[in-house]
Design a protein around this motif. Structure first.
Motif, PDB file in Angstrom:
ATOM      1  N   GLY A 229     -13.383  43.441  41.398  1.00 59.00           N
ATOM      2  CA  GLY A 229     -12.767  43.062  42.183  1.00 59.00           C
ATOM      3  C   GLY A 229     -12.107  41.482  42.609  1.00 59.00           C
ATOM      4  N   PRO A 230     -11.370  41.131  43.743  1.00 57.59           N
ATOM      5  CA  PRO A 230     -12.049  39.552  43.783  1.00 57.59           C
ATOM      6  C   PRO A 230     -13.163  39.482  45.231  1.00 57.59           C
ATOM      7  CG  PRO A 230      -9.951  41.010  45.273  1.00 57.59           C
ATOM      8  CD  PRO A 230     -10.459  41.828  44.091  1.00 57.59           C
ATOM      9  N   GLY A 231     -13.452  40.565  45.951  1.00 54.17           N
ATOM     10  CA  GLY A 231     -14.974  40.225  46.581  1.00 54.17           C
ATOM     11  C   GLY A 231     -15.625  40.048  45.981  1.00 54.17           C
ATOM     12  N   ALA A 232     -15.717  41.066  44.952  1.00 53.42           N
ATOM     13  CA  ALA A 232     -16.917  41.201  44.176  1.00 53.42           C
ATOM     14  C   ALA A 232     -17.332  39.221  43.375  1.00 53.42           C
ATOM     15  CB  ALA A 232     -16.922  41.541  42.903  1.00 53.42           C
ATOM     16  N   VAL A 233     -15.643  38.584  43.028  1.00 53.83           N
ATOM     17  CA  VAL A 233     -15.817  37.375  42.840  1.00 53.83           C
ATOM     18  C   VAL A 233     -16.617  36.358  43.872  1.00 53.83           C
ATOM     19  CG1 VAL A 233     -14.860  35.171  41.772  1.00 53.83           C
ATOM     20  CG2 VAL A 233     -14.646  37.370  41.226  1.00 53.83           C
ATOM     21  N   THR A 234     -16.393  36.875  45.000  1.00 48.02           N
ATOM     22  CA  THR A 234     -16.682  35.327  46.122  1.00 48.02           C
ATOM     23  C   THR A 234     -17.680  36.144  46.220  1.00 48.02           C
ATOM     24  OG1 THR A 234     -14.323  36.011  46.394  1.00 48.02           O
ATOM     25  CG2 THR A 234     -15.939  35.308  48.541  1.00 48.02           C
ATOM     26  N   ARG A 235     -18.451  37.499  46.211  1.00 52.12           N
ATOM     27  CA  ARG A 235     -19.412  36.855  47.098  1.00 52.12           C
ATOM     28  C   ARG A 235     -20.311  36.798  45.381  1.00 52.12           C
ATOM     29  NH1 ARG A 235     -21.095  36.194  51.613  1.00 52.12           N
ATOM     30  NH2 ARG A 235     -19.477  37.490  52.014  1.00 52.12           N
ATOM     31  N   ALA A 236     -20.897  37.587  44.364  1.00 48.14           N
ATOM     32  CA  ALA A 236     -20.694  36.877  43.629  1.00 48.14           C
ATOM     33  C   ALA A 236     -21.318  35.088  43.349  1.00 48.14           C
ATOM     34  CB  ALA A 236     -20.709  37.218  42.712  1.00 48.14           C
ATOM     35  N   ALA A 237     -20.263  34.970  43.933  1.00 48.99           N
ATOM     36  CA  ALA A 237     -20.207  32.710  43.615  1.00 48.99           C
ATOM     37  C   ALA A 237     -21.065  32.632  44.730  1.00 48.99           C
ATOM     38  CB  ALA A 237     -18.694  32.423  43.487  1.00 48.99           C
ATOM     39  N   ALA A 238     -21.088  33.058  45.890  1.00 47.51           N
ATOM     40  CA  ALA A 238     -22.081  32.789  47.214  1.00 47.51           C
ATOM     41  C   ALA A 238     -22.857  33.011  46.833  1.00 47.51           C
ATOM     42  CB  ALA A 238     -21.608  33.974  48.317  1.00 47.51           C
ATOM     43  N   VAL A 239     -23.903  34.161  46.669  1.00 46.57           N
ATOM     44  CA  VAL A 239     -25.398  34.798  46.143  1.00 46.57           C
ATOM     45  C   VAL A 239     -25.881  33.566  45.177  1.00 46.57           C
ATOM     46  CG1 VAL A 239     -27.242  35.674  45.618  1.00 46.57           C
ATOM     47  CG2 VAL A 239     -25.113  36.885  46.999  1.00 46.57           C
ATOM     48  N   CYS A 240     -24.830  33.225  44.399  1.00 44.76           N
ATOM     49  CA  CYS A 240     -25.359  32.650  43.176  1.00 44.76           C
ATOM     50  C   CYS A 240     -25.956  31.027  44.015  1.00 44.76           C
ATOM     51  CB  CYS A 240     -24.698  32.178  41.724  1.00 44.76           C
ATOM     52  SG  CYS A 240     -25.060  30.754  40.418  1.00 44.76           S
ATOM     53  N   ALA A 241     -24.333  30.195  44.346  1.00 44.36           N
ATOM     54  CA  ALA A 241     -24.327  29.342  45.107  1.00 44.36           C
ATOM     55  C   ALA A 241     -25.766  29.424  46.425  1.00 44.36           C
ATOM     56  CB  ALA A 241     -23.283  28.887  46.243  1.00 44.36           C
ATOM     57  N   GLY A 242     -25.808  29.655  47.256  1.00 45.06           N
ATOM     58  CA  GLY A 242     -27.172  29.726  48.213  1.00 45.06           C
ATOM     59  C   GLY A 242     -28.578  29.321  47.291  1.00 45.06           C
ATOM     60  N   PHE A 243     -28.390  30.760  45.473  1.00 46.47           N
ATOM     61  CA  PHE A 243     -29.378  30.060  45.318  1.00 46.47           C
ATOM     62  C   PHE A 243     -30.358  29.092  44.310  1.00 46.47           C
ATOM     63  CE2 PHE A 243     -32.868  33.842  46.107  1.00 46.47           C
ATOM     64  CZ  PHE A 243     -31.583  34.506  46.551  1.00 46.47           C
ATOM     65  N   GLU A 244     -28.242  28.422  44.121  1.00 47.68           N
ATOM     66  CA  GLU A 244     -28.865  26.996  43.087  1.00 47.68           C
ATOM     67  C   GLU A 244     -29.396  26.111  44.463  1.00 47.68           C
ATOM     68  OE1 GLU A 244     -28.162  27.388  40.061  1.00 47.68           O
ATOM     69  OE2 GLU A 244     -25.555  26.204  40.459  1.00 47.68           O
ATOM     70  N   GLY A 245     -29.107  26.469  45.362  1.00 47.53           N
ATOM     71  CA  GLY A 245     -29.851  25.611  46.433  1.00 47.53           C
ATOM     72  C   GLY A 245     -31.337  25.612  46.545  1.00 47.53           C
ATOM     73  N   THR A 246     -31.472  27.125  47.176  1.00 46.17           N
ATOM     74  CA  THR A 246     -32.365  27.693  46.836  1.00 46.17           C
ATOM     75  C   THR A 246     -33.515  27.083  45.948  1.00 46.17           C
ATOM     76  OG1 THR A 246     -32.003  28.990  48.472  1.00 46.17           O
ATOM     77  CG2 THR A 246     -34.271  29.151  47.237  1.00 46.17           C
ATOM     78  N   ASN A 247     -33.556  27.486  44.981  1.00 45.77           N
ATOM     79  CA  ASN A 247     -34.540  27.414  43.637  1.00 45.77           C
ATOM     80  C   ASN A 247     -34.693  25.814  43.531  1.00 45.77           C
ATOM     81  OD1 ASN A 247     -32.163  29.575  40.989  1.00 45.77           O
ATOM     82  ND2 ASN A 247     -33.832  29.118  42.994  1.00 45.77           N
ATOM     83  N   ARG A 248     -33.359  24.915  43.420  1.00 44.21           N
ATOM     84  CA  ARG A 248     -34.386  23.730  43.991  1.00 44.21           C
ATOM     85  C   ARG A 248     -34.968  23.146  44.898  1.00 44.21           C
ATOM     86  NH1 ARG A 248     -29.231  24.517  41.090  1.00 44.21           N
ATOM     87  NH2 ARG A 248     -28.726  22.823  39.417  1.00 44.21           N
ATOM     88  N   VAL A 249     -34.703  23.240  46.200  1.00 43.47           N
ATOM     89  CA  VAL A 249     -35.767  22.854  47.281  1.00 43.47           C
ATOM     90  C   VAL A 249     -37.144  23.357  46.936  1.00 43.47           C
ATOM     91  CG1 VAL A 249     -36.214  23.677  49.963  1.00 43.47           C
ATOM     92  CG2 VAL A 249     -33.686  23.708  48.868  1.00 43.47           C
ATOM     93  N   VAL A 250     -36.941  25.070  46.532  1.00 43.31           N
ATOM     94  CA  VAL A 250     -38.530  25.441  46.138  1.00 43.31           C
ATOM     95  C   VAL A 250     -39.475  24.641  45.162  1.00 43.31           C
ATOM     96  CG1 VAL A 250     -38.456  27.651  47.371  1.00 43.31           C
ATOM     97  CG2 VAL A 250     -38.006  27.442  44.911  1.00 43.31           C
TER      98      VAL A 250
END
Lengths: 211, 108
Positions: free
Chosen positions: B60-81
């Protein structure tokens, strides 16, 4: 507020508000960089990731480090930060650079995932940088100062404003403090917790990150 | 975190899927989620359109949004650490061994 249209993704107005707030924070003066410099860094990050072609002028040291962090952060070594300082930049300016790179990377990846256009980079807000440094920030177990031991949540703690910007959008996208260490509790998102952890783990692996 | 949450919820998971190809993680819609993340992180727009559609159709569309969101957050966190040299917690070394990845010396 209207969410960018994506036929396959559900609108998330809280996230849209969070992204708008984060972009506004990026466009303002930081502790060491002006709003113009922060927007230039963001543009260079987009170019380094192949998401844009035009890049405004930016000092080579800043541009080089921004691109490295954006595209191959695992390759960063203490020597790069030493060279940054040898070029006359404060180590905490490096922390700000990392924060800006991480925030615009996150926002852009969110848009890529949703399948919508990237946000236009906002016009820089005027004003001079004003250092706001976390009390007691010192180098401990990482390459840069942190308040307390360096962990993922404290990695940007030497610059509390930058940490705050990242934390705010992270909580909207992923988990709030209430749930982050309660592994058995479902936060009521569209994905279950194991599904979200799978997304997080795969993202980290692809970025060669061990967090 | 994946193992911890699955254990506490008494749900099956094969964490070796995180670093493997063609391994079923045993998490509902796990294959679709991983294909979606792969395309986002690698900025593979051709694969992404396929993966997004597959995830949408499966969850469903909510899964797409949440997967994009979680991935996005870790894209940032990975670079920081990685960019500030946060050392990897020793308790994760064993999981790294299980996944066939070695913590690099500079983050130990």
């Amino acid at each position: 507020m209207t969410a960018p249209s994506s036929a396959l993704a559900a609108p998330d107005l809280e996230a849209e508000a969070g992204v708008a707030t984060a972009l506004d924070a990026l466009a303002g003066p930081g502790s060491y960089f002006t709003g113009s410099e922060r927007m230039a860094i963001a543009a260079h990050v987009r170019a380094a990731r192949g998401l844009a072609s035009e890049t405004p002028a930016l000092a080579p040291t800043i541009a080089t480090n921004a691109a490295r962090i954006a595209t191959e952060a695992i390759s960063v070594r203490p020597e790069h930060i030493a060279a940054w300082e040898a070029d006359g930049y404060d180590v905490l300016a490096y922390v700000e650079l990392v924060a800006v790179v991480a925030l615009i990377t996150s926002i852009d990846s969110y848009r890529v995932g949703l399948g919508v256009e990237l946000d236009a980079l906002p016009a820089p807000r005027p004003g001079e940088p004003l250092p706001t440094i976390g009390e007691g920030a010192v180098k401990s177990n990482a390459w840069v100062p942190t308040v307390g031991i360096a962990l993922a949540p404290t990695a940007l703690s030497a610059l509390p404003k930058e940490k705050g910007y990242k934390d705010a959008i992270s909580k909207i996208w992923y988990l709030t403090d209430e749930f982050v260490h309660k592994y058995g509790v479902e936060p009521g998102r569209e994905l279950t917790r194991p599904q979200m952890e799978l997304v997080a783990s795969r993202t980290s692996w692809l970025n060669e990150c061990f967090f | 975190m994946l193992r911890e949450s699955s254990n506490q919820q008494n749900l099956p998971v094969d964490i070796t899927a995180v670093t493997g190809e063609m391994i079923d993680p045993l998490v509902p819609h796990g294959r679709e989620l991983m294909a979606f993340v792969d395309a986002v992180v690698m900025l593979d727009f051709e694969e992404l359109s396929i993966a997004r559609q597959a995830l949408h159709d499966a969850a469903g569309p909510g899964a797409v949004t949440r997967a994009a969101a979680v991935c996005a957050g870790f894209e940032g966190t990975n670079r920081v650490v990685d960019a500030v040299g946060v050392p990897v917690n020793k308790r994760y070394y064993d999981i790294g061994d299980e996944l066939g990845v070695t913590v690099p010396d500079h983050l130990r």
